[in-house]
Design a protein around this motif. Structure first.
Motif, PDB file in Angstrom:
ATOM      1  N   ASP A  31       0.802  -1.223   0.000  1.00 20.12           N
ATOM      2  CA  ASP A  31       0.000   0.000   0.000  1.00 20.12           C
ATOM      3  C   ASP A  31       0.840   1.281   0.000  1.00 20.12           C
ATOM      4  O   ASP A  31       0.597   2.203   0.769  1.00 20.12           O
ATOM      5  CB  ASP A  31      -0.962  -0.003   1.197  1.00 20.12           C
ATOM      6  CG  ASP A  31      -1.877  -1.209   1.184  1.00 20.12           C
ATOM      7  OD1 ASP A  31      -2.780  -1.259   0.335  1.00 20.12           O
ATOM      8  OD2 ASP A  31      -1.676  -2.123   2.013  1.00 20.12           O
ATOM      9  N   HIS A  46       0.884   3.305  -2.660  1.00 18.42           N
ATOM     10  CA  HIS A  46       0.043   4.280  -3.373  1.00 18.42           C
ATOM     11  C   HIS A  46       0.902   5.423  -3.928  1.00 18.42           C
ATOM     12  O   HIS A  46       0.661   6.595  -3.658  1.00 18.42           O
ATOM     13  CB  HIS A  46      -1.046   4.831  -2.454  1.00 18.42           C
ATOM     14  CG  HIS A  46      -2.052   3.796  -2.033  1.00 18.42           C
ATOM     15  ND1 HIS A  46      -3.109   3.425  -2.811  1.00 18.42           N
ATOM     16  CD2 HIS A  46      -2.142   3.043  -0.898  1.00 18.42           C
ATOM     17  CE1 HIS A  46      -3.825   2.492  -2.195  1.00 18.42           C
ATOM     18  NE2 HIS A  46      -3.249   2.232  -1.029  1.00 18.42           N
ATOM     19  N   ASP A  84      -0.915  -2.723  -4.265  1.00 16.68           N
ATOM     20  CA  ASP A  84      -1.148  -1.283  -4.290  1.00 16.68           C
ATOM     21  C   ASP A  84       0.138  -0.457  -4.254  1.00 16.68           C
ATOM     22  O   ASP A  84       0.293   0.477  -3.471  1.00 16.68           O
ATOM     23  CB  ASP A  84      -2.103  -0.859  -3.160  1.00 16.68           C
ATOM     24  CG  ASP A  84      -3.545  -1.215  -3.465  1.00 16.68           C
ATOM     25  OD1 ASP A  84      -3.799  -1.766  -4.560  1.00 16.68           O
ATOM     26  OD2 ASP A  84      -4.423  -0.960  -2.626  1.00 16.68           O
ATOM     27  N   HIS A 115      -3.503  -4.268   1.948  1.00 14.79           N
ATOM     28  CA  HIS A 115      -4.821  -3.658   1.719  1.00 14.79           C
ATOM     29  C   HIS A 115      -5.280  -2.768   2.874  1.00 14.79           C
ATOM     30  O   HIS A 115      -5.717  -1.646   2.647  1.00 14.79           O
ATOM     31  CB  HIS A 115      -5.905  -4.698   1.424  1.00 14.79           C
ATOM     32  CG  HIS A 115      -7.223  -4.074   1.025  1.00 14.79           C
ATOM     33  ND1 HIS A 115      -7.352  -3.252  -0.076  1.00 14.79           N
ATOM     34  CD2 HIS A 115      -8.454  -4.148   1.579  1.00 14.79           C
ATOM     35  CE1 HIS A 115      -8.609  -2.849  -0.185  1.00 14.79           C
ATOM     36  NE2 HIS A 115      -9.299  -3.379   0.816  1.00 14.79           N
ATOM     37  N   HIS A 160      -4.639  -0.275   5.853  1.00 20.63           N
ATOM     38  CA  HIS A 160      -3.528   0.655   6.015  1.00 20.63           C
ATOM     39  C   HIS A 160      -2.962   0.730   7.429  1.00 20.63           C
ATOM     40  O   HIS A 160      -1.939   1.377   7.653  1.00 20.63           O
ATOM     41  CB  HIS A 160      -3.949   2.051   5.554  1.00 20.63           C
ATOM     42  CG  HIS A 160      -4.199   2.127   4.077  1.00 20.63           C
ATOM     43  ND1 HIS A 160      -4.662   3.267   3.443  1.00 20.63           N
ATOM     44  CD2 HIS A 160      -4.039   1.191   3.095  1.00 20.63           C
ATOM     45  CE1 HIS A 160      -4.780   3.024   2.150  1.00 20.63           C
ATOM     46  NE2 HIS A 160      -4.415   1.773   1.916  1.00 20.63           N
ATOM     47  N   MET A 213       0.449   0.748   5.726  1.00 23.85           N
ATOM     48  CA  MET A 213       1.134   1.500   4.682  1.00 23.85           C
ATOM     49  C   MET A 213       2.412   2.130   5.247  1.00 23.85           C
ATOM     50  O   MET A 213       2.485   2.441   6.440  1.00 23.85           O
ATOM     51  CB  MET A 213       0.205   2.564   4.088  1.00 23.85           C
ATOM     52  CG  MET A 213      -0.197   3.644   5.056  1.00 23.85           C
ATOM     53  SD  MET A 213      -1.569   4.658   4.454  1.00 23.85           S
ATOM     54  CE  MET A 213      -1.211   4.826   2.718  1.00 23.85           C
TER      55      MET A 213
END
Length: 425
Positions: A10, A12, A59, A198, A200, A216
């Motif tokens: 994650d 991103h 991600d 997935h 965070h 994350m």
């Protein structure tokens, strides 16, 4: 030698800015580049620790807006790992599945991206002769309403097996349902370590076997507050697993509540804010600290703080600038003026109006329904993902409406109070 790897998810990369505070250009630049800085720090950690592999459980990207520039940056960082002899294993998450450039980018040969149903990959042969196998399943579409566990091969016999899965497990607040499965399902599958992604927030769901959601590595706004990091994993010849959390994020978002009860002078409020800011800054080791301040409690200055909120923000921002890497993103004024013990309004017109608004207007069913209808109409003008962030369910919408009405009425009354005080002087 054991098998050592860094587990993350994650990132991103280059996700769009969502924070209200980012009207500040310097702060906006900091947050805009934070996800890239996180990946660079992860690669630096892998090289410094001489790990065998980096596992990215979904991600890497942030959806359809991913640019080729983002992808090229990613490829450059993975090339650094390749040159250091460190392998990278990647599964695609729901956001990666939306990216148009995900499949077009040529990655270094040491990078393995798992597909829909992939055979396990040998990552290392230990001194004892036991092999380490990585299993992973990617999803081609942004939605995965069914469990992906049936797509995994069984564990390789007499080997160490590591699974990579992007999943919401049995569900998590604020996250879409994605590839649902239970912790018990994962335990029964027989792997030695599950590298999840997935959700965070970091959470170790099980230690036998280890089932780890690393969280994350870099928060992007106040709703992703708190320190972030990655998990460093060591597995020895006997299959014993040790994990260690390592901080990564360049910037940490935090909420800070300051009780200003009893503050009679403007200077008193600033002194209380200074002490709270200084104390928290010393506790947070991250290079940058981005704060959402809430002033609470009862003080006769409540109306003035609201009326002169711009001045308050300027002064507290100036104070935070004197602390290393400290930023005030926003100030929520939740403090109130003191009332008589019987909670009846004084004879002052503005005080009487404030009492009527709080006790008769705002709680009225008709008023709340009207506000709710306005809020629902406004939500339709927002992108779907922002609607979920602002009001995830009916209770959250109700709370949003009430908080907005309380704060809005308080702001109006504060200006009336100021005008009355000026007229009376």
């Amino acid at each position: 030698m054991p098998f050592r790897f860094v587990h993350t998810a994650d990132l991103h990369l280059d996700s769009p800015l969502r924070s209200l505070a980012l009207r500040n250009g310097e702060l906006a630049d900091l947050v805009r580049g934070a996800t890239r800085s996180a990946l660079t720090s992860i690669v630096d950690l892998c090289i410094a620790e001489s790990v065998d592999a980096l596992l990215v459980a979904g991600d890497l990207y942030d959806g359809s807006q991913t640019s080729m520039n983002t992808a090229l940056f990613l490829a450059g960082e993975l090339r650094r790992l390749d040159e250091a002899g460190i392998r990278t294993f990647v599964i695609r998450g729901n956001h990666d599945a939306q990216s148009q450039v995900t499949r077009e980018l040529t990655l270094p040969p040491s990078v393995h991206v798992f597909q829909g149903r992939s055979k396990p990959i040998i990552a290392k042969t230990l001194a004892s002769g036991r092999t380490v196998h990585i299993h992973g399943v990617s999803f081609a579409n942004p939605h995965a309403p069914e469990s992906l566990l049936p797509s995994f091969h069984p564990p390789v016999a007499d080997a160490i097996n590591i699974g990579m899965l992007h999943t919401s497990l049995s569900g998590s607040p604020g996250h879409d349902r994605y590839a649902p499965c239970s912790v018990a399902d994962l335990q029964r599958h027989g792997f030695d370590y599950w590298a999840l992604g997935h959700v965070h927030q970091r959470q170790v769901h099980s230690e036998l076997p280890f089932i780890v959601m690393p969280g994350m590595p870099q928060g992007r706004d106040i709703n992703e507050a708190g320190g972030k990091g990655v998990t460093v994993v060591t597995i020895d010849d006997d299959g014993r697993v040790e994990i260690e959390e390592r901080p990564i994020g360049l910037a940490v978002f935090e909420r800070l509540s300051v009780d200003v009860t009893g503050a009679a002078e403007w200077r008193d409020v600033l002194d209380l804010g200074t002490r709270a800011l200084t104390r928290l800054r010393h506790e947070i080791s991250a290079e940058n600290l981005i704060l959402r301040l809430s002033l609470t409690g009862t003080t006769p200055l409540a109306w003035r703080l609201r009326r002169d909120a711009d001045l308050l923000k300027t002064e507290l921002t100036n104070i935070s600038a004197g602390l290393r890497g400290c930023w005030v993103e926003k100030i929520d004024l939740l403090c109130r003026e003191p009332r008589a013990q019987d909670d009846r309004p004084s004879r002052e017109p503005v005080e009487e109006l404030a009492f009527l608004v709080e006790h008769e207007v705002l709680p009225a069913f008709g008023f709340r329904e009207q506000l709710k209808a306005v809020a629902e109409e406004l939500l339709q003008h927002l992108p779907p993902e922002l609607r979920q962030t602002v009001a995830s369910d009916e209770d959250a919408l109700e709370e949003l409406v009430m908080n907005a009405s309380l704060m809005g009425s308080a702001d109006v009354l504060a200006h009336l109070h100021g005008a009355a005080a000026k007229g009376g002087g």
